[in-house]
Motif scaffolding. Sequence first.
Motif, PDB file in Angstrom:
ATOM      1  N   VAL A 500       0.882  -1.052  -0.187  1.00 31.87           N
ATOM      2  CA  VAL A 500       0.158  -0.098  -0.037  1.00 31.87           C
ATOM      3  C   VAL A 500       0.830   1.089   0.112  1.00 31.87           C
ATOM      4  CG1 VAL A 500      -1.891  -1.065   1.209  1.00 31.87           C
ATOM      5  CG2 VAL A 500      -0.076   0.006   2.624  1.00 31.87           C
ATOM      6  N   SER A 501       0.287   2.349  -0.588  1.00 32.91           N
ATOM      7  CA  SER A 501       1.254   3.574  -0.678  1.00 32.91           C
ATOM      8  C   SER A 501       1.194   4.366   1.026  1.00 32.91           C
ATOM      9  CB  SER A 501       0.398   4.483  -1.429  1.00 32.91           C
ATOM     10  OG  SER A 501      -0.831   4.870  -0.819  1.00 32.91           O
ATOM     11  N   ALA A 502       2.027   5.282   1.048  1.00 29.94           N
ATOM     12  CA  ALA A 502       2.221   5.711   2.302  1.00 29.94           C
ATOM     13  C   ALA A 502       0.926   6.688   2.685  1.00 29.94           C
ATOM     14  CB  ALA A 502       3.311   6.891   1.915  1.00 29.94           C
ATOM     15  N   GLY A 503       0.208   7.215   1.768  1.00 29.50           N
ATOM     16  CA  GLY A 503      -1.157   7.774   2.378  1.00 29.50           C
ATOM     17  C   GLY A 503      -2.079   6.767   2.830  1.00 29.50           C
ATOM     18  N   GLN A 504      -1.992   5.582   2.143  1.00 27.58           N
ATOM     19  CA  GLN A 504      -2.876   4.481   2.507  1.00 27.58           C
ATOM     20  C   GLN A 504      -2.511   3.776   3.663  1.00 27.58           C
ATOM     21  OE1 GLN A 504      -2.641   2.175  -1.295  1.00 27.58           O
ATOM     22  NE2 GLN A 504      -4.445   2.845  -2.152  1.00 27.58           N
ATOM     23  N   GLN A 506      -1.208   5.479   6.033  1.00 23.15           N
ATOM     24  CA  GLN A 506      -1.684   6.405   7.308  1.00 23.15           C
ATOM     25  C   GLN A 506      -2.906   6.204   7.321  1.00 23.15           C
ATOM     26  OE1 GLN A 506      -0.597   8.058   9.797  1.00 23.15           O
ATOM     27  NE2 GLN A 506       1.153   9.403   8.697  1.00 23.15           N
ATOM     28  N   LEU A 507      -4.001   6.156   6.446  1.00 25.95           N
ATOM     29  CA  LEU A 507      -5.423   5.907   6.497  1.00 25.95           C
ATOM     30  C   LEU A 507      -5.657   4.648   7.278  1.00 25.95           C
ATOM     31  CD1 LEU A 507      -6.766   6.851   2.997  1.00 25.95           C
ATOM     32  CD2 LEU A 507      -7.200   8.227   5.068  1.00 25.95           C
ATOM     33  N   ILE A 508      -4.925   3.597   7.310  1.00 25.08           N
ATOM     34  CA  ILE A 508      -4.926   2.460   8.053  1.00 25.08           C
ATOM     35  C   ILE A 508      -4.651   2.633   9.436  1.00 25.08           C
ATOM     36  CG2 ILE A 508      -3.991   0.250   8.439  1.00 25.08           C
ATOM     37  CD1 ILE A 508      -3.974  -0.155   5.093  1.00 25.08           C
ATOM     38  N   SER A 509      -3.512   3.358   9.548  1.00 21.72           N
ATOM     39  CA  SER A 509      -3.351   3.903  11.066  1.00 21.72           C
ATOM     40  C   SER A 509      -4.536   4.832  11.735  1.00 21.72           C
ATOM     41  CB  SER A 509      -1.956   4.778  10.932  1.00 21.72           C
ATOM     42  OG  SER A 509      -1.929   5.929  10.582  1.00 21.72           O
ATOM     43  N   PHE A 510      -5.005   5.484  10.860  1.00 21.13           N
ATOM     44  CA  PHE A 510      -6.195   6.255  11.395  1.00 21.13           C
ATOM     45  C   PHE A 510      -7.364   5.307  11.890  1.00 21.13           C
ATOM     46  CE2 PHE A 510      -4.421  10.175   9.518  1.00 21.13           C
ATOM     47  CZ  PHE A 510      -4.531  11.014  10.645  1.00 21.13           C
ATOM     48  N   ALA A 511      -7.584   4.300  10.780  1.00 19.82           N
ATOM     49  CA  ALA A 511      -8.599   3.381  11.131  1.00 19.82           C
ATOM     50  C   ALA A 511      -8.441   2.429  12.558  1.00 19.82           C
ATOM     51  CB  ALA A 511      -8.922   2.312  10.178  1.00 19.82           C
ATOM     52  N   ARG A 512      -7.026   2.230  12.688  1.00 19.25           N
ATOM     53  CA  ARG A 512      -6.589   1.487  13.863  1.00 19.25           C
ATOM     54  C   ARG A 512      -7.025   2.626  15.367  1.00 19.25           C
ATOM     55  NH1 ARG A 512      -0.321   0.732  13.577  1.00 19.25           N
ATOM     56  NH2 ARG A 512      -0.743  -0.528  12.101  1.00 19.25           N
ATOM     57  N   ALA A 513      -6.531   3.547  15.199  1.00 12.51           N
ATOM     58  CA  ALA A 513      -6.792   4.385  16.425  1.00 12.51           C
ATOM     59  C   ALA A 513      -8.203   4.568  16.486  1.00 12.51           C
ATOM     60  CB  ALA A 513      -6.179   5.762  15.914  1.00 12.51           C
ATOM     61  N   PHE A 514      -9.175   4.943  15.404  1.00 14.93           N
ATOM     62  CA  PHE A 514     -10.614   4.998  15.451  1.00 14.93           C
ATOM     63  C   PHE A 514     -11.034   3.918  16.113  1.00 14.93           C
ATOM     64  CE2 PHE A 514     -15.035   4.756  14.355  1.00 14.93           C
ATOM     65  CZ  PHE A 514     -15.293   6.042  14.575  1.00 14.93           C
ATOM     66  N   LEU A 515     -10.531   2.594  15.944  1.00 15.04           N
ATOM     67  CA  LEU A 515     -11.075   1.260  16.531  1.00 15.04           C
ATOM     68  C   LEU A 515     -10.896   0.941  17.968  1.00 15.04           C
ATOM     69  CD1 LEU A 515     -12.728  -1.266  15.781  1.00 15.04           C
ATOM     70  CD2 LEU A 515     -10.731  -2.389  15.251  1.00 15.04           C
ATOM     71  N   ALA A 516      -9.695   1.783  18.329  1.00 15.63           N
ATOM     72  CA  ALA A 516      -9.191   1.568  19.632  1.00 15.63           C
ATOM     73  C   ALA A 516      -9.906   2.375  20.644  1.00 15.63           C
ATOM     74  CB  ALA A 516      -7.650   1.728  19.591  1.00 15.63           C
ATOM     75  N   ASP A 517     -10.355   3.437  20.136  1.00  9.87           N
ATOM     76  CA  ASP A 517     -11.367   4.367  20.882  1.00  9.87           C
ATOM     77  C   ASP A 517     -10.849   4.749  22.184  1.00  9.87           C
ATOM     78  OD1 ASP A 517     -13.860   5.670  21.188  1.00  9.87           O
ATOM     79  OD2 ASP A 517     -14.807   4.038  22.237  1.00  9.87           O
ATOM     80  N   PRO A 518      -9.602   5.444  22.102  1.00  9.70           N
ATOM     81  CA  PRO A 518      -9.085   6.040  23.152  1.00  9.70           C
ATOM     82  C   PRO A 518      -9.672   7.456  23.745  1.00  9.70           C
ATOM     83  CG  PRO A 518      -7.703   6.800  21.366  1.00  9.70           C
ATOM     84  CD  PRO A 518      -8.803   5.897  20.771  1.00  9.70           C
ATOM     85  N   ALA A 519      -9.369   7.697  25.115  1.00 14.04           N
ATOM     86  CA  ALA A 519      -9.918   8.948  25.401  1.00 14.04           C
ATOM     87  C   ALA A 519      -9.156  10.268  25.078  1.00 14.04           C
ATOM     88  CB  ALA A 519     -10.135   8.768  27.173  1.00 14.04           C
ATOM     89  N   VAL A 520      -7.642   9.561  24.752  1.00 15.55           N
ATOM     90  CA  VAL A 520      -6.840  11.182  24.475  1.00 15.55           C
ATOM     91  C   VAL A 520      -6.229  10.438  22.942  1.00 15.55           C
ATOM     92  CG1 VAL A 520      -4.846  12.085  24.835  1.00 15.55           C
ATOM     93  CG2 VAL A 520      -6.265  11.731  26.821  1.00 15.55           C
ATOM     94  N   LEU A 521      -6.243  11.035  21.748  1.00 20.40           N
ATOM     95  CA  LEU A 521      -5.602  10.800  20.580  1.00 20.40           C
ATOM     96  C   LEU A 521      -4.536  11.749  20.391  1.00 20.40           C
ATOM     97  CD1 LEU A 521      -5.543   8.861  18.232  1.00 20.40           C
ATOM     98  CD2 LEU A 521      -7.259  10.327  17.115  1.00 20.40           C
ATOM     99  N   ILE A 522      -3.380  11.426  20.055  1.00 17.28           N
ATOM    100  CA  ILE A 522      -2.294  12.383  19.815  1.00 17.28           C
ATOM    101  C   ILE A 522      -1.808  12.038  18.175  1.00 17.28           C
ATOM    102  CG2 ILE A 522       0.200  13.002  20.228  1.00 17.28           C
ATOM    103  CD1 ILE A 522      -0.323  11.458  22.964  1.00 17.28           C
ATOM    104  N   LEU A 523      -1.931  13.003  17.281  1.00 17.67           N
ATOM    105  CA  LEU A 523      -1.463  12.976  16.029  1.00 17.67           C
ATOM    106  C   LEU A 523      -0.224  13.743  15.763  1.00 17.67           C
ATOM    107  CD1 LEU A 523      -5.258  13.670  14.395  1.00 17.67           C
ATOM    108  CD2 LEU A 523      -4.147  11.574  15.165  1.00 17.67           C
ATOM    109  N   ASP A 524       0.858  12.925  15.641  1.00 19.43           N
ATOM    110  CA  ASP A 524       2.204  13.686  15.538  1.00 19.43           C
ATOM    111  C   ASP A 524       2.744  13.600  14.023  1.00 19.43           C
ATOM    112  OD1 ASP A 524       4.597  14.687  15.974  1.00 19.43           O
ATOM    113  OD2 ASP A 524       5.454  13.029  16.854  1.00 19.43           O
ATOM    114  N   GLU A 525       2.271  14.787  13.297  1.00 20.37           N
ATOM    115  CA  GLU A 525       2.465  15.105  11.956  1.00 20.37           C
ATOM    116  C   GLU A 525       1.694  13.756  11.096  1.00 20.37           C
ATOM    117  OE1 GLU A 525       3.706  17.247  10.572  1.00 20.37           O
ATOM    118  OE2 GLU A 525       4.953  18.421  12.237  1.00 20.37           O
ATOM    119  N   ALA A 526       0.622  13.341  11.718  1.00 17.08           N
ATOM    120  CA  ALA A 526       0.053  12.216  11.046  1.00 17.08           C
ATOM    121  C   ALA A 526      -0.570  12.244   9.680  1.00 17.08           C
ATOM    122  CB  ALA A 526      -1.052  11.597  11.937  1.00 17.08           C
ATOM    123  N   THR A 527      -0.505  13.625   9.340  1.00 16.86           N
ATOM    124  CA  THR A 527      -0.913  13.735   7.974  1.00 16.86           C
ATOM    125  C   THR A 527       0.064  14.300   6.824  1.00 16.86           C
ATOM    126  OG1 THR A 527      -1.599  16.045   8.310  1.00 16.86           O
ATOM    127  CG2 THR A 527      -3.425  14.502   8.744  1.00 16.86           C
TER     128      THR A 527
END
Length: 603
Positions: A500-504, A506-527
């Motif tokens: 998968v491409s770099a952008g894809q 990143q999208l998978i990692s966003f889906a991973r974070a969404f599914l984990a459903d944390p109280a605090v989410l940190i996006l470190d240069e995630a886009t």
Amino acid sequence: MSTVTGTSGEDRSDYTRAESREIRRRSLRLLGSLVTPLRLQLVLAAIVLVISTALRVAGPALVGWGIANALPAVRAEADWMPTILVVIIFLITAVGGAALIGWYAVVAARLTQAVMLDLRKRIFLHTQRLSLEFHESYTSGRIISRQTSDLDTIRELLDGGLNELVSGLLYGGFTLVALLLLDWQSGLILAAMGIPLYFLMRWFYLRSQVVYRESRVISAKVIVKFVESMTGIRAVKAFRKEPANDREFGGLSSDYRDVNMRSIRLFGTFEPGMMALASVSLALVVFWGGFRVTSGALELGFLLSAVLYVRNFFAPMQEVAFFLNSYQSATAALEKVSGVLEESPTVPDPAKPVDLWEARGHLRFEDVTFGYSDDRTILPDFALDIPAGQTIALVGTTGAGKSTLAKLIARFYDPTRGRLTLDGVDLRQLHPKDLRRAIVMVTQEAYLFSGTVADNIALGKPDATLDEIQAAARAVGAHAFIERLPDGYATDVNKRGGRVSAGQRQLISFARAFLADPAVLILDEATASLDIPSERQIQEALGTLLADRTAIIIAHRLSTVAIADRVLVMEHGRIIEDDTPAALIAGTGKFAQLHSAWRESLV
């Protein structure tokens, strides 16, 4: 360090010797902890080895007794019984010794494999537990070297070298004792020749110690260079680093060859010396024994036994020398492995953890000071309150302390002074499982593990159903491209997400974070690795992703900052501006200047 710097050469030497002794003690402690659970098997192996060695040593004595007594009985009285009896006993000792050696080989192999399994698991589990600070300073190539070449060297020692040492010393000792009992004069000659043999082996041991330690160091450098070059092959090709890498790797390989040649030259001196001592010993025994045979003081058969014992004595000494070869290399490897296992996490788990079953996401920095191991302070007397559910954007130049702030919130590091709390609980006291469930960080790297897309999305929630995984992908806009993959959610992403491409990724990692459903989410240069269409897609999904949770966004793209409730502008570890995006843009401060420059770049 100051006490060492100001000391004399002799004191420095004592310091080095003391340090070396401590390293050896550390290695022995590790080895002891590995073999202690296997002590019953060790006792069994020792008993089998002693009995088998005794049976093997009995052979020459039986041959001598047969020639001296059994054969004369045949000639004088035609009595074959002594000869038959000697032959039967000889066969029993030979077959029994061989069978026990075979049994010993199996028992020793089981011991070796049990030790290696324990050690391999210890290294993996311990390096996983170590804090991020260790992994940021200890290169991946060195870790791989510990788990591969160093463990292989230790295995070779336990598998062959140690067996050669124990069996060689036992066999040599039993042989000397048997010769002394059979013919004490020949035994004394052999014992006397043991003195130059001792000095020869000691010389080899001391000289080879330096060579083999140097060999392990250079071997590790070769592995590190190879791993780093292959891991960063894109950067290598992009910056045309191939010629420089060729020169560096060629130099390291040449150094490795040179140190191996020095070890070969050591053996080239040691082995002829050993052969010379064996020949001199044999000549002396034959000369003195022959003189006594002619005078009738010694039977010819026992002289033959003495000759066989002398030859048998020096044969295992060669094995002991080979052990010294393996031992030097394995000792250096064991020192490196024990060094890793002695490392302690700089972010330890709490002794009495506090449970936080349902985190709300209220973060508070209370007079926090933090600096890395180089004593450089990054955050001086830092104070910040982030209410639950608020989205914070961190903005500032490189080195302002934004990523450091994120690492403290994720508890990759602990504050040097002060405390950081989640819902009033100090992160250092929070139960690790509650901490990891409450706080999730998405980085620019977006690492994907070998396995399916579904497995990677479910990383933070392994028991998630396929429907939950798909829902998370839809929420961040990843479902469409995943469905187009060859096997959809069952597609193997290959190592490091190569399919998968770099952008894809990143999208998978966003889906991973969404599914984990944390109280605090940190996006470190995630886009940062997303193209403009993908970023717009993420912007639409971030509303869903950040809803009802505390979010910390670190971004250079100010388009991402616009969705924040509050913007913090950082400089030299301090907050110099703190307000809503609209208020800061309308002002004349640092953020307004950054926003203006960003808009001009778009034009």
